[in-house]
Write an enzyme that holds these catalytic residues in place. Structure first.
Site, PDB file in Angstrom:
ATOM      1  N   ARG A  68      17.068  26.128  74.146  1.00 27.58           N
ATOM      2  CA  ARG A  68      18.626  26.514  74.890  1.00 27.58           C
ATOM      3  C   ARG A  68      19.310  25.846  74.614  1.00 27.58           C
ATOM      4  NH1 ARG A  68      18.804  30.662  78.346  1.00 27.58           N
ATOM      5  NH2 ARG A  68      19.259  28.533  80.226  1.00 27.58           N
ATOM      6  N   TYR A 121      45.336  28.320  65.884  1.00 28.02           N
ATOM      7  CA  TYR A 121      44.106  29.496  65.239  1.00 28.02           C
ATOM      8  C   TYR A 121      44.670  30.908  66.058  1.00 28.02           C
ATOM      9  CZ  TYR A 121      39.781  31.648  64.165  1.00 28.02           C
ATOM     10  OH  TYR A 121      38.607  32.613  63.644  1.00 28.02           O
ATOM     11  N   ASP A 194      42.022  20.613  68.474  1.00 29.81           N
ATOM     12  CA  ASP A 194      41.509  21.197  67.004  1.00 29.81           C
ATOM     13  C   ASP A 194      42.399  20.653  65.783  1.00 29.81           C
ATOM     14  OD1 ASP A 194      41.186  23.091  65.225  1.00 29.81           O
ATOM     15  OD2 ASP A 194      41.276  24.474  66.551  1.00 29.81           O
ATOM     16  N   LYS A 219      34.254  25.673  58.529  1.00 27.16           N
ATOM     17  CA  LYS A 219      35.161  25.190  57.730  1.00 27.16           C
ATOM     18  C   LYS A 219      34.775  23.371  56.810  1.00 27.16           C
ATOM     19  CE  LYS A 219      36.706  28.929  59.582  1.00 27.16           C
ATOM     20  NZ  LYS A 219      38.215  28.853  60.577  1.00 27.16           N
TER      21      LYS A 219
HETATM   22  C1  LIG Z   1      38.371  29.096  61.802  1.00 29.00           C
HETATM   23  C2  LIG Z   1      38.753  28.785  63.387  1.00 29.00           C
HETATM   24  C3  LIG Z   1      38.460  28.379  64.257  1.00 29.00           C
HETATM   25  C4  LIG Z   1      37.658  29.304  64.626  1.00 29.00           C
HETATM   26  O1  LIG Z   1      36.266  28.908  64.632  1.00 29.00           O
HETATM   27  P1  LIG Z   1      35.008  30.044  64.031  1.00 29.00           P
HETATM   28  O2  LIG Z   1      33.896  28.665  63.940  1.00 29.00           O
HETATM   29  O3  LIG Z   1      35.510  30.644  63.457  1.00 29.00           O
HETATM   30  O4  LIG Z   1      34.366  30.298  65.316  1.00 29.00           O
HETATM   31  C5  LIG Z   1      39.327  27.942  65.428  1.00 29.00           C
HETATM   32  N1  LIG Z   1      40.514  26.385  64.677  1.00 29.00           N
HETATM   33  C6  LIG Z   1      40.621  26.550  63.331  1.00 29.00           C
HETATM   34  C7  LIG Z   1      41.605  25.790  62.842  1.00 29.00           C
HETATM   35  C8  LIG Z   1      39.637  27.840  62.101  1.00 29.00           C
HETATM   36  O5  LIG Z   1      40.503  27.430  60.688  1.00 29.00           O
END
Ligand SMILES: *Cc1c(COP(=O)(O)O)cnc(C)c1O
Length: 401
Positions: A68, A121, A194, A219
């Site tokens: 973990r 997001y 982000d 992504k």
């Molecule tokens: C998809 C996304 C997230 C969240 O990620 P997950 O892997 O779906 O939890 C956060 N920020 C951006 C810009 C995203 O496109």
């Protein structure tokens, strides 16, 4: 790092202190040149064990005790990500982008204040609104592309974290990372970015002064729409970073080994995919700019885009794989267009090799800055001509009724 090998496949052990003299594309293609020490295989094995033998003297000489807090396959993927981001103090992988992002906010203390971007997001924004107040943390949202507004929103002493997303989903608003870092650091706070839409192919936020960079690795980093994963990377392993690591270990937020293995496999072709997908997005943005059924193309690669000047400074080799189109005729025409595509896939998410189209306001709800006529496009690796023809035909059909 066990199994470290020179990227040319020889046994010359690189000096830990020597500068990296191969490009990131070369290093990623070989997953840092690590080889399996048992078989000499060019692919590192998938480590699935959840528990490890204790030494007779009661220690754990391998460094692993339980799965973990730590996993060797996860560490391999983290090493490649840290290299791609120029993250001196390393990277951490989580079971999703949301798990990564919320671990950062979880490291705050009651009484802390957070500033986050208006354009971000949507699910994270919703989480911040719902969960931070319950933890005694306050949050203000501000257009972070406006540096004066950002500065005004920061409360020196109380603001501990500023969270920006650039380009910001789904309007692709660009925030100046270096300028934001200066403002944030002058107030004694941390800057987290982000960088999912930019990816390390275009931008390395830590080199521009950010303290933490976050990705939804679901992504373009994974890029094949078959793994949910999140990543954090940092320039320095301070107490805050240690606390985030403690949260991951304690809450069980680490990425699973199979997912880490798939991500590592994907990172080998990351540079090829990112180059092709951003070149495709640029061509599509240019072709739809001025289209009779398009009111506006939102893409920082267009010279007329409000974020173009800053994006030109902080993004290299293109402007990313994401763009949005505002459709003439409003929401109904946008939804009718999305209903008529054949090659584009009508689905949420982004960054995969298959191109996706989404009517974003339907997802985000009433408090979103997303206009109702907006279609969000994630450009894959199909022929740009095919993608253009398909969407052009759908626009024409949607406007014929
Ligand atoms: C998809 C996304 C997230 C969240 O990620 P997950 O892997 O779906 O939890 C956060 N920020 C951006 C810009 C995203 O496109």
């Amino acid at each position: 790092m066990s199994g470290t090998n020179a990227p040319d496949g020889t046994d010359g052990m690189p000096d830990e202190t020597s500068p990296v003299d191969f490009s990131r594309a070369s290093l990623a293609a070989q997953a840092l040149g690590h080889i399996d020490p048992t078989t000499r295989g060019v692919v590192m094995p998938l480590h699935v064990a959840t528990t490890f033998i204790r030494d007779p003297d009661n220690g754990y000489s391998s460094g692993y005790s339980y799965a973990r807090p730590d996993n060797a396959t996860v560490r391999e993927a983290e090493a490649v990500l840290a290299m791609l981001e120029g993250a001196q103090a390393g990277a951490m992988l989580f079971g999703s982008g949301m798990a990564a992002a919320t671990a950062v906010f979880g490291a705050l203390e009651p009484g802390d204040h957070v500033v986050a971007g208006t354009v971000m997001y949507w699910a994270l924004k919703r989480w911040l609104r719902a969960e931070l107040p319950r933890r005694g943390v306050t949050v203000d949202f501000v257009g972070t592309d406006d540096l004066a507004a950002l500065k005004a929103a920061i409360r020196p002493g109380a603001t501990k974290l500023v969270w920006i997303e650039t380009p910001g989903n789904p309007l692709w608003t660009v925030t100046d990372i270096a300028a934001a870092a200066e403002i944030v650091h002058a107030a004694g706070a941390r800057l987290a970015v982000d960088s999912t839409a930019a990816s390390p192919f275009h931008t390395r936020p830590l080199e521009l002064g950010a303290d933490i960079v976050m990705h939804s690795a679901t992504k373009i980093l994974n890029g094949h729409s078959d793994v949910v994963a999140g990543a954090l990377a940092t320039a320095k392993a301070d107490a805050f970073w240690e606390r985030i690591g403690g949260i991951r270990a304690g809450s069980g937020g680490i990425l699973g080994p199979f997912e880490a293995y798939l991500l590592l496999r994907s990172l080998r072709t990351f540079h090829l995919r990112a180059a092709a997908q951003s070149a495709g997005a640029q061509r599509l943005a240019e072709r739809f700019d001025g289209h009779p059924h398009i009111v506006q193309v939102l893409y920082p690669g267009l010279p007329g885009d409000p974020g173009h000047a800053v994006a030109t400074r902080q993004m290299r080799d293109g402007f990313g794989f994401m763009l949005s189109l505002r459709v003439a005729g409003g929401e109904a025409a946008a939804i009718a267009t999305a209903a008529r595509v054949r090659l584009w896939k009508r689905a949420t998410s982004l960054g995969g090799v298959e191109s996706l189209i989404e009517h974003r306001a339907s997802v985000e709800g009433p408090d979103s800055p997303c206009p109702p006529d907006l279609l969000r496009l994630s450009t894959g690796i199909e022929s740009t001509d095919d993608l253009y023809r398909d969407l052009d035909a759908a626009l024409t059909a949607a406007h014929a009724k």
